[in-house]
Design an enzyme around this catalytic site. Structure first.
Site, PDB file in Angstrom:
ATOM      1  N   LYS A 139      -5.149 -12.539  15.269  1.00 37.17           N
ATOM      2  CA  LYS A 139      -6.264 -13.507  15.281  1.00 37.17           C
ATOM      3  C   LYS A 139      -6.991 -13.480  16.630  1.00 37.17           C
ATOM      4  O   LYS A 139      -8.213 -13.668  16.683  1.00 37.17           O
ATOM      5  CB  LYS A 139      -5.762 -14.920  14.980  1.00 37.17           C
ATOM      6  N   TYR A 146       4.221 -17.902  14.416  1.00 38.15           N
ATOM      7  CA  TYR A 146       2.953 -17.268  14.031  1.00 38.15           C
ATOM      8  C   TYR A 146       2.911 -15.815  14.525  1.00 38.15           C
ATOM      9  O   TYR A 146       2.261 -14.959  13.942  1.00 38.15           O
ATOM     10  CB  TYR A 146       1.777 -18.095  14.564  1.00 38.15           C
TER      11      TYR A 146
HETATM   12  N1  LIG Z   1      -3.858 -21.845   5.596  1.00 36.47           N
HETATM   13  C1  LIG Z   1      -3.936 -22.051   6.896  1.00 36.47           C
HETATM   14  O1  LIG Z   1      -3.240 -22.891   7.477  1.00 36.47           O
HETATM   15  C2  LIG Z   1      -4.922 -21.255   7.719  1.00 36.47           C
HETATM   16  C3  LIG Z   1      -5.327 -21.755   8.960  1.00 36.47           C
HETATM   17  C4  LIG Z   1      -6.237 -21.008   9.720  1.00 36.47           C
HETATM   18  C5  LIG Z   1      -6.707 -19.791   9.249  1.00 36.47           C
HETATM   19  N2  LIG Z   1      -6.283 -19.328   8.020  1.00 36.47           N
HETATM   20  C6  LIG Z   1      -6.813 -18.029   7.570  1.00 36.47           C
HETATM   21  O2  LIG Z   1      -7.633 -18.248   6.436  1.00 36.47           O
HETATM   22  C7  LIG Z   1      -7.720 -17.024   5.716  1.00 36.47           C
HETATM   23  C8  LIG Z   1      -7.499 -17.319   4.239  1.00 36.47           C
HETATM   24  O3  LIG Z   1      -6.128 -17.648   4.016  1.00 36.47           O
HETATM   25  P1  LIG Z   1      -5.653 -18.887   3.121  1.00 36.47           P
HETATM   26  O4  LIG Z   1      -4.834 -19.762   3.987  1.00 36.47           O
HETATM   27  O5  LIG Z   1      -6.788 -19.438   2.371  1.00 36.47           O
HETATM   28  O6  LIG Z   1      -4.593 -18.212   2.138  1.00 36.47           O
HETATM   29  P2  LIG Z   1      -4.760 -17.420   0.753  1.00 36.47           P
HETATM   30  O7  LIG Z   1      -3.429 -16.838   0.476  1.00 36.47           O
HETATM   31  O8  LIG Z   1      -5.349 -18.297  -0.278  1.00 36.47           O
HETATM   32  O9  LIG Z   1      -5.806 -16.278   1.095  1.00 36.47           O
HETATM   33  C9  LIG Z   1      -5.449 -15.069   1.756  1.00 36.47           C
HETATM   34  C10 LIG Z   1      -6.180 -13.969   1.027  1.00 36.47           C
HETATM   35  O10 LIG Z   1      -5.994 -12.698   1.666  1.00 36.47           O
HETATM   36  C11 LIG Z   1      -5.995 -11.744   0.628  1.00 36.47           C
HETATM   37  N3  LIG Z   1      -5.461 -10.450   1.077  1.00 36.47           N
HETATM   38  C12 LIG Z   1      -4.254 -10.188   1.654  1.00 36.47           C
HETATM   39  N4  LIG Z   1      -4.132  -8.854   1.858  1.00 36.47           N
HETATM   40  C13 LIG Z   1      -5.289  -8.284   1.414  1.00 36.47           C
HETATM   41  C14 LIG Z   1      -5.778  -6.949   1.354  1.00 36.47           C
HETATM   42  N5  LIG Z   1      -5.050  -5.888   1.786  1.00 36.47           N
HETATM   43  N6  LIG Z   1      -7.016  -6.713   0.820  1.00 36.47           N
HETATM   44  C15 LIG Z   1      -7.763  -7.741   0.369  1.00 36.47           C
HETATM   45  N7  LIG Z   1      -7.368  -9.024   0.392  1.00 36.47           N
HETATM   46  C16 LIG Z   1      -6.141  -9.284   0.920  1.00 36.47           C
HETATM   47  C17 LIG Z   1      -5.126 -12.393  -0.434  1.00 36.47           C
HETATM   48  O11 LIG Z   1      -5.273 -11.758  -1.697  1.00 36.47           O
HETATM   49  C18 LIG Z   1      -5.678 -13.805  -0.426  1.00 36.47           C
HETATM   50  O12 LIG Z   1      -6.755 -13.947  -1.324  1.00 36.47           O
HETATM   51  C19 LIG Z   1      -6.703 -16.064   6.337  1.00 36.47           C
HETATM   52  O13 LIG Z   1      -7.372 -15.228   7.259  1.00 36.47           O
HETATM   53  C20 LIG Z   1      -5.788 -17.026   7.088  1.00 36.47           C
HETATM   54  O14 LIG Z   1      -5.126 -16.393   8.161  1.00 36.47           O
HETATM   55  C21 LIG Z   1      -5.412 -20.036   7.261  1.00 36.47           C
END
Ligand SMILES: NC(=O)c1ccc[n+]([C@@H]2O[C@H](COP(=O)([O-])OP(=O)(O)OC[C@H]3O[C@@H](n4cnc5c(N)ncnc54)[C@H](O)[C@@H]3O)[C@@H](O)[C@H]2O)c1
Length: 290
Positions: free
Chosen positions: A176, A169
């Site tokens: 984060k 990570y």
């Molecule tokens: N999937 C997991 O296991 C998990 C766990 C905990 C937290 N998260 C967090 O949840 C959030 C959403 O991620 P997700 O897992 O749904 O994946 P996802 O890929 O569906 O969403 C990530 C989003 O970030 C956007 N993004 C990236 N760079 C960008 C920029 N410069 N400007 C605008 N948008 C931008 C992407 O277009 C995408 O829509 C993130 O912050 C991720 O770190 C994810």
């Protein structure tokens, strides 16, 4: 209120908890996105929504999803570009005037550095990861707050890698951790205006962003074996917890990092009843490292 007891698998519970509230959801990429799970949960409770998406390639996926929920405002936004963020809020100001909530579900890091050692993080990717995954929440808050004249709720997404070392990570964990700290500082700044600021620390979920993390499938399996609930969470479950924080149900909660992770963050030792499977998983990880 007509709230049903539907589970996430059956679709979100319908009702009126969000009736009269307008919110911006940032970060829907496709129907696996955590932002999509949140959008469905709050729309089912009567929220009026706007979406942003990043880049033309994603517009094709996001626009049909917006149509499904009857979301009329679907705007491009790259959070590394100040003008692009200004344009989103200028448009919302024109359409709505005021705003009640924002969901920031955005993160990015070079996937070449989400593998191997944190030690090898480059200066340029450190800065980019912090900019997109951490600073952007503050940049969005700066633009949203003037529109939150009746109070409001800001929500971002974090992960356990902020608190403890998770394999691969790396710099995302550092970003984060900074994001979680900014939740607390923003909560203190904005509390007097009745604007609440919280994060959900979600357990691992198979999404586009997660696919960039080395050995992600093993992390999913590890959580399933060792979390108290013995399974991974769904985007519907994250959506339901987001509903609590975004609606008036969460009116007394700010500066909080709320774990929606099947309880994994509470565990201090591997689960004894899954020791054999966990050990096999470790062996496969050792082989993939080798
Ligand atoms: N999937 C997991 O296991 C998990 C766990 C905990 C937290 N998260 C967090 O949840 C959030 C959403 O991620 P997700 O897992 O749904 O994946 P996802 O890929 O569906 O969403 C990530 C989003 O970030 C956007 N993004 C990236 N760079 C960008 C920029 N410069 N400007 C605008 N948008 C931008 C992407 O277009 C995408 O829509 C993130 O912050 C991720 O770190 C994810």
């Amino acid at each position: 209120m007509t709230t049903s007891t539907a589970t996430p698998a059956q679709g979100p519970a319908t009702g009126t908890l969000m009736a009269g509230k307008r919110g911006l959801i940032m970060g829907v990429a496709n129907d696996r996105s955590i932002a999509w799970g949140i959008a469905k949960a709050v729309a089912a409770q009567g929220a009026e929504l706007a979406f942003t998406y990043m880049g033309d390639a994603l517009a094709k996926r996001v626009k049909p999803l917006a149509e499904q929920l009857g979301v009329p405002h679907v705007l491009p936004c790259d959070v590394t570009d100040e003008a692009s963020m200004d344009a989103v809020f200028a448009s919302l100001k024109e359409q709505w005037g005021t705003l009640d909530f924002v969901v920031h579900a955005i993160g990015f890091s070079d996937k070449n550095e989400l593998d191997g050692l944190y030690l090898n993080t480059s200066r340029s990717n450190f800065a980019l990861t912090m900019d997109v995954s951490c600073y952007s929440f503050t940049a969005i808050a700066q633009r949203a707050v003037p529109m939150m004249t009746n109070g409001g709720s800001l929500l971002t997404l974090s992960y356990y890698g902020a608190e403890r070392v998770m394999p691969h990570y790396n710099v995302m964990g550092v970003a984060k951790a900074a994001l979680e700290a900014s939740v607390r500082y923003l909560a203190a700044d904005l509390g007097p205006q009745n604007i609440r600021v919280n994060a959900i620390s979600a357990g691992p979920i198979k999404t586009l962003a997660a696919s960039g993390i080395g050995d992600f499938r093993a992390i999913l399996k590890w959580n399933e074996l060792n979390a108290p609930l013995k399974r991974n969470v769904t985007i519907g479950e994250v959506g339901n917890s987001a509903l609590y924080l975004l609606s008036d149900l969460g009116s007394g909660v700010t500066g909080e990092v709320h774990h929606v992770d099947s309880g994994y963050h509470t565990v201090g030792m591997l689960a004894v009843d899954s020791a054999a499977e966990t050990s096999a998983l470790l062996q496969s990880l050792v082989k993939s490292e080798g």
